[in-house]
Motif scaffolding. Structure first.
Motif, mmCIF file in Angstrom:
data_model
loop_
_atom_site.group_PDB
_atom_site.id
_atom_site.type_symbol
_atom_site.label_atom_id
_atom_site.label_comp_id
_atom_site.label_asym_id
_atom_site.label_seq_id
_atom_site.Cartn_x
_atom_site.Cartn_y
_atom_site.Cartn_z
ATOM 1 N N ALA A 1 0.831 -1.203 0.000
ATOM 2 C CA ALA A 1 0.000 0.000 0.000
ATOM 3 C C ALA A 1 0.869 1.258 0.000
ATOM 4 O O ALA A 1 0.476 2.285 -0.554
ATOM 5 N N ASP A 2 2.049 1.175 0.601
ATOM 6 C CA ASP A 2 2.927 2.351 0.639
ATOM 7 C C ASP A 2 3.644 2.578 -0.688
ATOM 8 O O ASP A 2 3.870 3.706 -1.091
ATOM 9 N N LEU A 3 4.048 1.478 -1.365
ATOM 10 C CA LEU A 3 4.945 1.609 -2.513
ATOM 11 C C LEU A 3 4.268 1.404 -3.862
ATOM 12 O O LEU A 3 4.834 1.752 -4.900
ATOM 13 N N TYR B 1 1.752 2.726 -5.549
ATOM 14 C CA TYR B 1 1.478 3.871 -6.431
ATOM 15 C C TYR B 1 2.773 4.436 -7.004
ATOM 16 O O TYR B 1 2.853 4.761 -8.187
ATOM 17 N N MET C 1 4.012 2.335 -9.764
ATOM 18 C CA MET C 1 3.270 2.612 -10.998
ATOM 19 C C MET C 1 3.859 3.827 -11.706
ATOM 20 O O MET C 1 4.058 3.836 -12.918
ATOM 21 N N LYS C 2 4.134 4.868 -10.902
ATOM 22 C CA LYS C 2 4.733 6.088 -11.466
ATOM 23 C C LYS C 2 6.081 5.777 -12.116
ATOM 24 O O LYS C 2 6.398 6.288 -13.192
ATOM 25 N N TRP D 1 -3.459 1.220 -7.354
ATOM 26 C CA TRP D 1 -3.571 1.927 -6.065
ATOM 27 C C TRP D 1 -3.772 3.433 -6.243
ATOM 28 O O TRP D 1 -3.232 4.249 -5.501
ATOM 29 N N ASP D 2 -4.548 3.796 -7.267
ATOM 30 C CA ASP D 2 -4.950 5.199 -7.385
ATOM 31 C C ASP D 2 -6.417 5.321 -6.956
ATOM 32 O O ASP D 2 -7.045 4.336 -6.566
ATOM 33 N N GLN D 3 -6.933 6.535 -7.027
ATOM 34 C CA GLN D 3 -8.316 6.767 -6.595
ATOM 35 C C GLN D 3 -9.298 5.904 -7.379
ATOM 36 O O GLN D 3 -10.225 5.325 -6.831
ATOM 37 N N LEU E 1 -9.035 2.303 -6.031
ATOM 38 C CA LEU E 1 -9.551 2.136 -4.665
ATOM 39 C C LEU E 1 -11.071 2.171 -4.642
ATOM 40 O O LEU E 1 -11.715 1.302 -4.054
#
Lengths: 242, 263
Positions: free
Chosen positions: A88-90, A92, A95-96, A166-168, A171
């Motif tokens: 959950a921390d890493l 996103y 992905m970038k 793990w983007d809006q 979620l």
């Protein structure tokens, strides 16, 4: 007059080549049969099929396209797994990174995304084609049932992959999706708990979705596809006019 | 044929043919005899190259399309997930938006779990309901089958769009029936938002079957075609409604007024 040996002749006549390919150039019926029968990937096919089964306007290649997209998804998926971190921390940030600093990362991600959407559409249309040509009728009843299971697995594969960026968008789509599952009578709360591993979408949900997405569901799909393809042959090839 | 008719048996020079009794070929009628020529079933080709070529070309064409699409259009990546900031509207992936659309009109368990489960089990059961080999290999079975497909698609679209608009007018209270029943008979939620919507759906399916029965006198296969087409049309219409016509607060809106974040 004896023909001069070309380089191609030397290669195809060499011991190494002949240890791999055990038949000659497929320009005779015998070699065309051998190439299908002796190749593990091609032997999914019989040696001969009915002429109507090769007609594109009958199948629109939809079943084949579904499988093809499954293969594209597997390959691009493996490449994405080298960089993606299911935390959950890493997640996103990874992905970038895939999008901005991995060579061809953005392209791999785009291909994975679009073929995932394409696979859902192709599988659904394949079901429609099979239905409207009456191809579920005996002796193909059971293969139709396997097909319905494959449709469900395809939906689940797509849905579990939806959370991983793990983007809006991910979620909240998965929140809505699991809420729908959570509305099941009697077992709703348990279903939700099994899916999320928590009261809301967090690390436990992410690792569950990831594991389902990269191991369990692809294996389930591959298993069902093996049965599906095998049954096509055992039930007399693809359907056709009687 | 004419030559056969003129032949005299035994070649013994019997009476010439009586022109009045002479048989003529009027027309050819396509028969449904049990023993038909098995051309189609016998007409076989080698998989290599006949089928392998089709597979290779379609795979190559499709890979090309997919690659071009992926070069030109990027997959969406919105802001980092934030559990404290609920987007309005929040939407499921597009292939579940048909269920989300249903969810607006009835109890969540009925719309999200019971109806899709019944639909999937029903679809899986089709080959055990319609077992006749009639029409295998022919798209839509027959001209009648194809007309039934068209009719059912139009019927289902009109009914569903009409029901969505009507129920929206009544503030999603099962056309106002739920409020009426609750006020006058004090009926529980189970009846208002679970049994009542299911009855309405069953009613419209019943009307479809009755209409198809009356208009087309269908075989069992053709009736199954009507039901399956109804499912496909409902899936498509509800998905389009959910993806393109639901804006803030899941209110009806035009596609061009939607926030751009949803894919």
């Amino acid at each position: 007059m004896r023909r001069e040996q070309t380089l191609a002749d030397r290669i195809t006549g060499s011991a190494v080549w002949r240890s791999v390919v055990r038949h000659g150039y497929p320009d005779t019926q015998r070699n065309q049969a051998l190439i299908i029968a002796s190749n593990v990937f091609l032997h999914i096919h019989p040696v001969k099929i009915k002429r109507y089964a090769t007609k594109v306007t009958y199948t629109f290649c939809l079943g084949g396209l579904s499988f093809f997209m499954f293969l594209v998804l597997t390959m691009t998926g493996v490449l994405l797994m080298f960089y993606y971190v299911p935390s959950a921390d890493l997640a996103y940030q990874s992905m970038k990174d895939i999008e901005s600093s991995v060579t061809f990362g953005q392209l791999m991600r785009n291909m994975h995304r679009w073929s995932a959407q394409g696979m859902v559409i192709a599988v659904f249309l394949h079901m429609c084609r099979v239905f409207y040509t009456g191809s579920y009728k005996p002796p193909r009843e059971f293969n139709w049932v396997i097909g319905v299971l494959l449709l469900v697995v395809t939906f689940l594969l797509s849905f579990t992959g939806y959370l991983l960026p793990w983007d809006q968008l991910a979620l909240w789509a998965v929140t809505v999706g699991t809420n729908i599952g959570g509305a099941a009578p009697f077992v709703g709360e348990q279903v939700n708990m099994v899916l999320r591993g928590d009261f809301e979408i967090g690390q436990s949900a992410l690792i569950r979705f990831y594991t389902l997405h990269v191991i369990f569901l692809p294996l389930a799909a591959a298993f069902l596809m093996a049965v599906h393809f095998w049954r096509i042959r055992k039930d007399g090839g693809i359907s056709g006019p009687l | 044929m004419a030559e056969i008719a003129q032949q005299t048996p035994g070649g013994q020079g019997f009476t010439p043919i009586d022109e009045a009794k002479r048989q003529r070929l009027l027309e050819l009628v396509r028969g449904r005899a049990m023993a038909r020529p098995t051309d189609l079933a016998e007409d076989e080709v080698m998989v290599w190259p006949s089928l392998v070529v089709v597979e290779a070309v379609s795979a190559a064409v499709f890979l090309l399309i997919l690659t071009v699409l992926s070069v030109m259009v990027n997959a969406p990546l919105t802001a980092r997930a934030n559990p404290n900031q609920t987007p309005n509207p929040s939407k499921a992936p597009w292939y579940f938006l048909n269920l989300q659309e249903l969810l607006l009109h009835m109890n969540a368990g009925v719309a999200g779990v019971i109806i899709p489960t019944v639909a999937l089990v029903g679809i899986a059961a089709i080959p055990y309901i319609d077992r006749s080999p009639l029409g295998v290999g022919i798209l839509g079975t027959s001209a009648k089958g194809r007309r039934i497909i068209g009719f059912t698609f139009v019927y289902t679209t009109v009914v569903i769009v009409g029901m969505i608009l009507l129920n929206e007018q009544s503030g999603r209270t099962v056309f106002g029936l739920a409020g009426f029943l609750q006020e006058n008979l004090n009926t529980p939620e189970l009846i208002n938002y679970q049994i009542l919507p299911v009855l309405i759906i069953v009613f419209w399916i019943g009307v479809l079957m009755a209409l198809v029965q009356r208009l087309y006198r269908p075989t069992r296969r053709e009736m199954v075609i009507a039901l399956f087409t109804g499912f496909v049309a409902a899936f498509v219409v509800l998905t389009i409604s959910g993806t393109s016509f639901r804006g803030e607060g899941q209110d009806l809106t035009w596609p061009w007024n939607l926030p751009l974040e949803h894919h």
